[in-house]
Motif scaffolding. Structure first.
Motif, PDB file in Angstrom:
ATOM      1  N   ALA A  69       0.828  -1.210   0.000  1.00 35.11           N
ATOM      2  CA  ALA A  69       0.000   0.000   0.000  1.00 35.11           C
ATOM      3  C   ALA A  69       0.861   1.257   0.000  1.00 35.11           C
ATOM      4  O   ALA A  69       0.574   2.225  -0.718  1.00 35.11           O
ATOM      5  N   SER A  70       1.914   1.258   0.802  1.00 31.68           N
ATOM      6  CA  SER A  70       2.801   2.422   0.870  1.00 31.68           C
ATOM      7  C   SER A  70       3.489   2.663  -0.472  1.00 31.68           C
ATOM      8  O   SER A  70       3.560   3.800  -0.955  1.00 31.68           O
ATOM      9  N   ALA A  71       3.988   1.586  -1.088  1.00 29.20           N
ATOM     10  CA  ALA A  71       4.671   1.711  -2.387  1.00 29.20           C
ATOM     11  C   ALA A  71       3.697   2.137  -3.482  1.00 29.20           C
ATOM     12  O   ALA A  71       4.047   2.941  -4.357  1.00 29.20           O
ATOM     13  N   LEU A  72       2.476   1.629  -3.439  1.00 25.37           N
ATOM     14  CA  LEU A  72       1.467   1.991  -4.436  1.00 25.37           C
ATOM     15  C   LEU A  72       1.133   3.478  -4.359  1.00 25.37           C
ATOM     16  O   LEU A  72       1.015   4.153  -5.381  1.00 25.37           O
ATOM     17  N   LEU A  73       0.970   3.989  -3.137  1.00 20.68           N
ATOM     18  CA  LEU A  73       0.627   5.400  -2.973  1.00 20.68           C
ATOM     19  C   LEU A  73       1.740   6.293  -3.490  1.00 20.68           C
ATOM     20  O   LEU A  73       1.493   7.272  -4.197  1.00 20.68           O
ATOM     21  N   ARG A  74       2.978   5.955  -3.174  1.00 16.72           N
ATOM     22  CA  ARG A  74       4.109   6.775  -3.598  1.00 16.72           C
ATOM     23  C   ARG A  74       4.386   6.637  -5.094  1.00 16.72           C
ATOM     24  O   ARG A  74       4.870   7.568  -5.733  1.00 16.72           O
ATOM     25  N   GLY A  75       4.093   5.481  -5.632  1.00 19.16           N
ATOM     26  CA  GLY A  75       4.373   5.252  -7.053  1.00 19.16           C
ATOM     27  C   GLY A  75       3.183   5.436  -7.968  1.00 19.16           C
ATOM     28  O   GLY A  75       3.290   5.230  -9.175  1.00 19.16           O
ATOM     29  N   ALA A  76       2.028   5.833  -7.406  1.00 20.95           N
ATOM     30  CA  ALA A  76       0.800   5.948  -8.204  1.00 20.95           C
ATOM     31  C   ALA A  76       0.945   6.966  -9.317  1.00 20.95           C
ATOM     32  O   ALA A  76       1.437   8.077  -9.098  1.00 20.95           O
ATOM     33  N   ARG A  77       0.501   6.583 -10.506  1.00 20.91           N
ATOM     34  CA  ARG A  77       0.560   7.480 -11.668  1.00 20.91           C
ATOM     35  C   ARG A  77      -0.815   7.555 -12.319  1.00 20.91           C
ATOM     36  O   ARG A  77      -1.464   6.540 -12.541  1.00 20.91           O
ATOM     37  N   GLY A  78      -1.214   8.775 -12.634  1.00 18.93           N
ATOM     38  CA  GLY A  78      -2.480   8.975 -13.330  1.00 18.93           C
ATOM     39  C   GLY A  78      -3.680   8.748 -12.421  1.00 18.93           C
ATOM     40  O   GLY A  78      -3.571   8.253 -11.295  1.00 18.93           O
ATOM     41  N   ASN A  79      -4.831   9.123 -12.926  1.00 17.40           N
ATOM     42  CA  ASN A  79      -6.081   8.984 -12.196  1.00 17.40           C
ATOM     43  C   ASN A  79      -6.319   7.534 -11.782  1.00 17.40           C
ATOM     44  O   ASN A  79      -6.618   7.232 -10.626  1.00 17.40           O
ATOM     45  N   SER A  80      -6.157   6.624 -12.722  1.00 17.93           N
ATOM     46  CA  SER A  80      -6.416   5.204 -12.458  1.00 17.93           C
ATOM     47  C   SER A  80      -5.412   4.634 -11.463  1.00 17.93           C
ATOM     48  O   SER A  80      -5.763   3.804 -10.617  1.00 17.93           O
ATOM     49  N   GLY A  81      -4.164   5.080 -11.550  1.00 15.18           N
ATOM     50  CA  GLY A  81      -3.146   4.591 -10.627  1.00 15.18           C
ATOM     51  C   GLY A  81      -3.404   5.024  -9.198  1.00 15.18           C
ATOM     52  O   GLY A  81      -3.216   4.246  -8.253  1.00 15.18           O
ATOM     53  N   VAL A  82      -3.844   6.268  -9.021  1.00 17.28           N
ATOM     54  CA  VAL A  82      -4.136   6.762  -7.674  1.00 17.28           C
ATOM     55  C   VAL A  82      -5.339   6.013  -7.088  1.00 17.28           C
ATOM     56  O   VAL A  82      -5.335   5.624  -5.917  1.00 17.28           O
ATOM     57  N   ILE A  83      -6.372   5.795  -7.908  1.00 16.48           N
ATOM     58  CA  ILE A  83      -7.537   5.044  -7.427  1.00 16.48           C
ATOM     59  C   ILE A  83      -7.129   3.621  -7.055  1.00 16.48           C
ATOM     60  O   ILE A  83      -7.563   3.069  -6.035  1.00 16.48           O
ATOM     61  N   LEU A  84      -6.280   3.021  -7.852  1.00 15.88           N
ATOM     62  CA  LEU A  84      -5.779   1.676  -7.563  1.00 15.88           C
ATOM     63  C   LEU A  84      -5.051   1.657  -6.215  1.00 15.88           C
ATOM     64  O   LEU A  84      -5.231   0.737  -5.405  1.00 15.88           O
ATOM     65  N   SER A  85      -4.229   2.676  -5.974  1.00 13.85           N
ATOM     66  CA  SER A  85      -3.503   2.744  -4.706  1.00 13.85           C
ATOM     67  C   SER A  85      -4.463   2.881  -3.534  1.00 13.85           C
ATOM     68  O   SER A  85      -4.221   2.344  -2.446  1.00 13.85           O
ATOM     69  N   LEU A  86      -5.574   3.588  -3.741  1.00 16.46           N
ATOM     70  CA  LEU A  86      -6.574   3.742  -2.692  1.00 16.46           C
ATOM     71  C   LEU A  86      -7.267   2.421  -2.376  1.00 16.46           C
ATOM     72  O   LEU A  86      -7.534   2.104  -1.210  1.00 16.46           O
ATOM     73  N   LEU A  87      -7.550   1.648  -3.401  1.00 15.37           N
ATOM     74  CA  LEU A  87      -8.192   0.345  -3.199  1.00 15.37           C
ATOM     75  C   LEU A  87      -7.326  -0.542  -2.306  1.00 15.37           C
ATOM     76  O   LEU A  87      -7.819  -1.183  -1.366  1.00 15.37           O
ATOM     77  N   PHE A  88      -6.030  -0.573  -2.577  1.00 19.12           N
ATOM     78  CA  PHE A  88      -5.156  -1.446  -1.800  1.00 19.12           C
ATOM     79  C   PHE A  88      -4.721  -0.797  -0.483  1.00 19.12           C
ATOM     80  O   PHE A  88      -4.294  -1.496   0.437  1.00 19.12           O
ATOM     81  N   ARG A  89      -4.854   0.516  -0.385  1.00 18.49           N
ATOM     82  CA  ARG A  89      -4.611   1.174   0.903  1.00 18.49           C
ATOM     83  C   ARG A  89      -5.689   0.757   1.899  1.00 18.49           C
ATOM     84  O   ARG A  89      -5.406   0.406   3.049  1.00 18.49           O
ATOM     85  N   GLY A  90      -6.945   0.802   1.455  1.00 19.73           N
ATOM     86  CA  GLY A  90      -8.040   0.340   2.312  1.00 19.73           C
ATOM     87  C   GLY A  90      -7.929  -1.145   2.603  1.00 19.73           C
ATOM     88  O   GLY A  90      -8.190  -1.600   3.726  1.00 19.73           O
ATOM     89  N   PHE A  91      -7.519  -1.906   1.590  1.00 22.43           N
ATOM     90  CA  PHE A  91      -7.325  -3.353   1.746  1.00 22.43           C
ATOM     91  C   PHE A  91      -6.304  -3.612   2.859  1.00 22.43           C
ATOM     92  O   PHE A  91      -6.492  -4.492   3.706  1.00 22.43           O
TER      93      PHE A  91
END
Length: 352
Positions: A69-91
């Motif tokens: 989750a931490s890596a996804l948030l920092r590496g998120a790119r674009g609208n879809s990438g940020v939403i993806l990071s949010l899904l796994f952050r909550g997960f």
């Protein structure tokens, strides 16, 4: 039950699967901006998590999810990438502290991710990755009520995501007009399927070269959509960055920053924790956005893309591809008209 090692391999497998099919997802990219980078953005976002997970030796499921989750948030790119990071952050929040996870844990954790994603997006649009994730979660929770088996539940999640993906053209007219499904939703399905491969069969999808994609829509449509896009576009620059906070934002400060972003553009996704704030916005004044962000801390991973320029580059590439295909087709027709080659022939030569 799923342990940390299995979850780690599942994340890596999901990252490899979206990377393998990113060109196909790029070609589906019509909404919200037809700039052909959704697959690339989602692939880069998941790869950020995979790269961090490869380094860890932890076998604790909660810790694995937190690292991802931490890596996804920092590496998120674009609208879809940020939403993806949010899904796994909550997960990650949903399985915090758990060494192993059950089917019920998976469904409930994904539910927290869906809630986070809907809250963070200023104007949630149905027919997108949000819809696909929500329906997937609903199917997962229904399956968990029947049988608390991780594979059974995740299979239901994947099936629900696939079914929701097929409904996206009915929810977003631009998708129906193009004859395609939502790109972000398709990307999520690929990630979930990649994870299922490990959960169900213990098979980690290999990291391979991206598969070549065939354009899934009519060229005439895309040219028309391009013209409409260029006329209707309001905000030119896709702007995203991370604020490394001087101190955690108060609720009032976060609300003020959110309101400021709304006054500056659209497609806003904002994710804040105690250390960083991930910001994504489409705006005409990225400099003003960055100046405001600097009042809260230092900036990292700044990315500003001219969406008009990206879109035109995609149109040029598509036109070149079409020209090559037409040239190849003409050559094949010419060969067919000439008939089959003969093994031998006669030439008569005489003195005239």
């Amino acid at each position: 039950m799923i342990n940390g090692l299995t979850l780690k391999n599942a994340f890596i497998s999901g990252a490899n699967n979206i990377s393998k099919h990113k060109n196909m997802v790029n070609d589906l990219n019509i909404f919200p901006v037809p700039d052909g980078d959704t697959g690339t953005n989602m692939s880069m976002t998941m790869s950020a998590a995979a790269n961090e997970l490869i380094k860890t030796e932890s076998t604790h499921a909660g810790e694995i999810a937190k690292i991802a989750a931490s890596a996804l948030l920092r590496g998120a790119r674009g609208n879809s990438g940020v939403i993806l990071s949010l899904l796994f952050r909550g997960f990650s929040k949903g399985i915090e502290g758990k060494e192993t996870i059950s089917g019920i844990d998976l469904a409930n954790a994904l539910g927290l991710g869906v809630e986070d994603a809907y809250k963070a997006v200023m104007k949630p649009t149905e027919g997108t990755i949000l819809t696909v994730s929500r329906v997937a979660c609903e199917k997962g929770k229904a399956a968990a009520a029947i049988e608390d088996d991780a594979v059974y539940v995740w299979s239901a999640i994947c099936k629900g995501a696939a079914e929701a993906l097929e409904t996206t053209p009915e929810l977003l007219p631009v998708l129906k007009k193009a004859g395609v499904v939502d790109a972000g939703g398709k990307g999520l399905c690929l990630i979930l399927d990649g994870m299922l491969s490990v959960f169900k069969d213990n098979v980690l999808i290999a990291d391979e070269m991206p598969v070549k994609s065939e354009q899934p829509y009519e060229d005439d449509f895309f040219r028309n959509a391009a013209a409409e896009f260029d006329q209707d576009i309001t905000f030119t620059y896709c702007t995203e960055f991370i604020i490394v906070l001087n101190k955690p934002l108060t609720e009032a400060e976060e609300d003020e920053y959110r309101a400021f972003l709304q006054s500056m553009g659209d497609s806003i996704v904002l994710v804040a924790d105690e250390e960083i704030v991930k910001t994504h916005v489409h705006t005409n004044d990225p400099g003003l956005v960055l100046q405001k962000a600097l009042t809260f801390g230092s900036l990292s991973r700044i990315k500003i893309d001219n969406m008009r320029e990206e879109h035109q580059e995609k149109l040029i590439k598509d036109a070149e591809k079409l020209a090559k295909e037409q040239e190849k087709e003409a050559e094949e027709k010419a060969k067919a008209a000439a008939g089959p080659k003969k093994d031998m022939g006669f030439i008569a030569v005489s003195i005239g």
